[in-house]
Design a protein around this motif. Structure first.
Motif, PDB file in Angstrom:
ATOM      1  N   HIS A   1       4.982   8.745   0.745  1.00 17.29           N
ATOM      2  CA  HIS A   1       4.110   8.550  -0.630  1.00 17.29           C
ATOM      3  C   HIS A   1       2.580   9.831  -1.490  1.00 17.29           C
ATOM      4  O   HIS A   1       2.667  10.383  -1.896  1.00 17.29           O
ATOM      5  CB  HIS A   1       3.829   7.256  -1.148  1.00 17.29           C
ATOM      6  N   ILE A   2       2.007   9.719  -0.033  1.00 15.12           N
ATOM      7  CA  ILE A   2       1.241  10.790  -0.161  1.00 15.12           C
ATOM      8  C   ILE A   2       1.313  11.885  -0.437  1.00 15.12           C
ATOM      9  O   ILE A   2       0.934  13.163  -0.885  1.00 15.12           O
ATOM     10  CB  ILE A   2      -0.457  10.192   0.589  1.00 15.12           C
TER      11      ILE A   2
ATOM     12  N   ALA B   1      -2.537   6.320   4.671  1.00 13.64           N
ATOM     13  CA  ALA B   1      -2.724   5.695   3.825  1.00 13.64           C
ATOM     14  C   ALA B   1      -3.255   4.685   3.650  1.00 13.64           C
ATOM     15  O   ALA B   1      -3.130   3.710   2.808  1.00 13.64           O
ATOM     16  CB  ALA B   1      -0.881   5.694   4.043  1.00 13.64           C
TER      17      ALA B   1
ATOM     18  N   ASP C   1      -4.705   2.039  -4.044  1.00 13.23           N
ATOM     19  CA  ASP C   1      -3.431   1.934  -4.770  1.00 13.23           C
ATOM     20  C   ASP C   1      -2.914   3.024  -4.546  1.00 13.23           C
ATOM     21  O   ASP C   1      -3.091   4.478  -3.840  1.00 13.23           O
ATOM     22  CB  ASP C   1      -4.711   2.442  -6.204  1.00 13.23           C
ATOM     23  N   ALA C   2      -1.818   3.391  -5.164  1.00  9.65           N
ATOM     24  CA  ALA C   2      -0.648   4.684  -5.610  1.00  9.65           C
ATOM     25  C   ALA C   2      -1.156   5.645  -6.466  1.00  9.65           C
ATOM     26  O   ALA C   2      -0.076   6.375  -7.136  1.00  9.65           O
ATOM     27  CB  ALA C   2       0.158   3.925  -5.083  1.00  9.65           C
TER      28      ALA C   2
ATOM     29  N   SER D   1       0.554  -1.150   0.096  1.00 11.51           N
ATOM     30  CA  SER D   1       0.566  -0.025   0.143  1.00 11.51           C
ATOM     31  C   SER D   1       0.935   1.136  -0.234  1.00 11.51           C
ATOM     32  O   SER D   1       1.932   1.384   0.276  1.00 11.51           O
ATOM     33  CB  SER D   1      -0.836   0.293   1.173  1.00 11.51           C
ATOM     34  N   PRO D   2       0.396   2.604  -0.625  1.00 11.32           N
ATOM     35  CA  PRO D   2       1.253   3.155  -0.443  1.00 11.32           C
ATOM     36  C   PRO D   2       1.802   4.172   1.314  1.00 11.32           C
ATOM     37  O   PRO D   2       0.425   3.690   1.935  1.00 11.32           O
ATOM     38  CB  PRO D   2       0.109   4.558  -1.281  1.00 11.32           C
ATOM     39  N   THR D   3       2.363   4.477   1.305  1.00 13.78           N
ATOM     40  CA  THR D   3       3.214   5.011   3.007  1.00 13.78           C
ATOM     41  C   THR D   3       2.518   7.019   2.905  1.00 13.78           C
ATOM     42  O   THR D   3       2.083   7.194   1.954  1.00 13.78           O
ATOM     43  CB  THR D   3       4.351   4.905   2.720  1.00 13.78           C
TER      44      THR D   3
ATOM     45  N   TYR E   1      -6.461   3.887   1.251  1.00 10.13           N
ATOM     46  CA  TYR E   1      -5.785   3.425  -0.234  1.00 10.13           C
ATOM     47  C   TYR E   1      -6.043   1.871  -0.238  1.00 10.13           C
ATOM     48  O   TYR E   1      -5.478   0.918  -0.045  1.00 10.13           O
ATOM     49  CB  TYR E   1      -4.572   4.091  -0.554  1.00 10.13           C
TER      50      TYR E   1
ATOM     51  N   CYS F   1      -8.863  11.698  -3.062  1.00 10.42           N
ATOM     52  CA  CYS F   1      -7.549  10.515  -3.122  1.00 10.42           C
ATOM     53  C   CYS F   1      -8.047  10.394  -4.527  1.00 10.42           C
ATOM     54  O   CYS F   1      -7.911  10.821  -5.691  1.00 10.42           O
ATOM     55  CB  CYS F   1      -8.311   9.992  -2.165  1.00 10.42           C
ATOM     56  N   SER F   2      -6.964   8.836  -4.704  1.00  9.26           N
ATOM     57  CA  SER F   2      -7.325   8.373  -6.337  1.00  9.26           C
ATOM     58  C   SER F   2      -8.439   7.980  -6.410  1.00  9.26           C
ATOM     59  O   SER F   2      -9.358   8.330  -5.993  1.00  9.26           O
ATOM     60  CB  SER F   2      -5.593   7.452  -6.474  1.00  9.26           C
TER      61      SER F   2
END
Length: 367
Positions: free
Chosen positions: A212-213, A301, A306-307, A207-209, A304, A321-322
């Protein structure tokens, strides 16, 4: 549904992070009590709890029972008066199972007077908590391709049943023999007042961290999106500055959006359609009338799938968010009240309306 929590797995310790700093609280006593407040989060390789929406402090009592092959947590949440147990294997693949109800000070299972109870054909007693412990396992795990599963109720012995007619009905649902109480990545646990998301260690690795966000936030700010009317540059506030900005009436660079069309603007105080609907504005770009709200980047995070870049916003709260994350949560029916279901924003637990999410339309710099 009053609150959101996020759990993850893998190490028998608990880290509490708050305004006063960090403190490790290993589960070495029979019982640990932790005072929670809206600004407090708890995280560790084994247990990750994130309180996203709360009106007041809650006391969560977590009792750890060490066993040679398993770890058992007895979780009692004072605010909603409910209890359940999670049993994790100490050895790979660290299977985690959920059970309704919990142990009292004498280490006996306790249930309310009005809770459903019965004797199984094998002679063992079983039962349900008064308002039920509901679980939903997503189809395909917690990924961008996941689909919502079916909500089930877990008994004291860990059996799986269909939902009762209402949360507190005396008659249990039908036994679902081909399903188990094993938690998987993305499983949702509803306690009639709080909803929990279970994340596995392997799932969190993919998962994104938080970093990353933060990188995505800096990337979108580096593109210098502009207000198409005022031509001022817009920027999402940093995670550390977010709470400070919320306390102010207006932040000059804060992005705002018309949720009916998705056009992103800076803040302005004109365009009201009526005095009754303060948040109803007419978009100056397309003349669409709808809610006009500030945008906030979703900072947890663990929610989420995805990234991807933050391109969509939930309606009506404005958390960003995405695309795949927004569409995933927009299709998840969460229990509400005694027998209703609705989709909600994972970052603030607000009930979603309209199309549940909208694609944002940013305008780039003109120079």
């Amino acid at each position: 549904m009053g609150s959101w929590w996020c759990w993850g797995t893998m190490d028998p310790s608990l880290m509490v992070t708050g305004a006063a700093g960090k403190a490790d609280l290993p589960f070495i006593n029979d019982q640990e009590q932790v005072e929670l407040n809206p600004a407090l989060s708890m995280s560790s390789p084994l247990l990750k709890l994130q309180r996203q929406s709360a009106q007041k402090a809650t006391t969560a009592s977590l009792t750890h029972y060490p066993e040679p092959r398993q770890l058992l947590w007895n979780i009692f949440m004072t605010e909603i008066q409910t209890c359940f147990r999670i049993v994790c294997d100490r050895n790979p693949p660290y299977t985690a199972r959920i059970f309704a109800a919990g142990f009292d000070s004498s280490k006996n299972i306790f249930l309310g007077e009005k809770a459903a109870k019965w004797k199984n054909p094998d002679g063992h007693m079983d039962g349900l908590t008064t308002n039920g412990v509901l679980v939903m396992h997503p189809k395909g795990g917690f990924t961008e391709e996941s689909k919502p599963g079916v909500w089930r109720e877990i008994s004291v012995c860990g059996d799986v049943y269909t939902l009762r007619e209402t949360r507190s009905a005396q008659h249990r649902g039908k036994l679902v023999e081909n399903e188990t109480n094993v938690l998987q990545d993305g499983s949702l646990i509803d306690l009639c007042g709080a909803t929990l998301l279970w994340r596995t260690a392997d799932g969190l690795l993919h998962s994104p961290t938080q970093k990353h966000i933060e990188a995505l936030r800096q990337e979108i700010n580096a593109a210098r999106p502009q207000c198409p009317v005022g031509f001022n540059t817009l920027a999402f506030p940093s995670m550390t500055r977010k709470d400070v900005v919320k306390k102010k009436d207006v932040e000059e660079k804060q992005p705002w959006a018309y949720l009916s069309c998705g056009h992103v603007h800076g803040y302005h105080n004109w365009g009201h359609r009526s005095d009754a609907e303060v948040n109803e504005r007419e978009c100056p770009m397309c003349r669409t009338v709808g809610r006009y709200v500030p945008l906030w980047l979703g900072c947890e995070a663990g929610f989420y799938v995805d990234a991807g870049p933050p391109t969509h916003a939930f309606t009506p709260c404005g958390h960003v968010c995405s695309e795949k994350t927004a569409k995933y949560w927009a299709q998840i029916p969460l229990p509400h009240g005694t027998h209703a279901f609705h989709a909600a924003c994972p970052f603030c637990a607000t009930q979603l309306t309209g199309d549940n999410c909208v694609k944002l339309i940013f305008q780039g710099p003109i120079d």
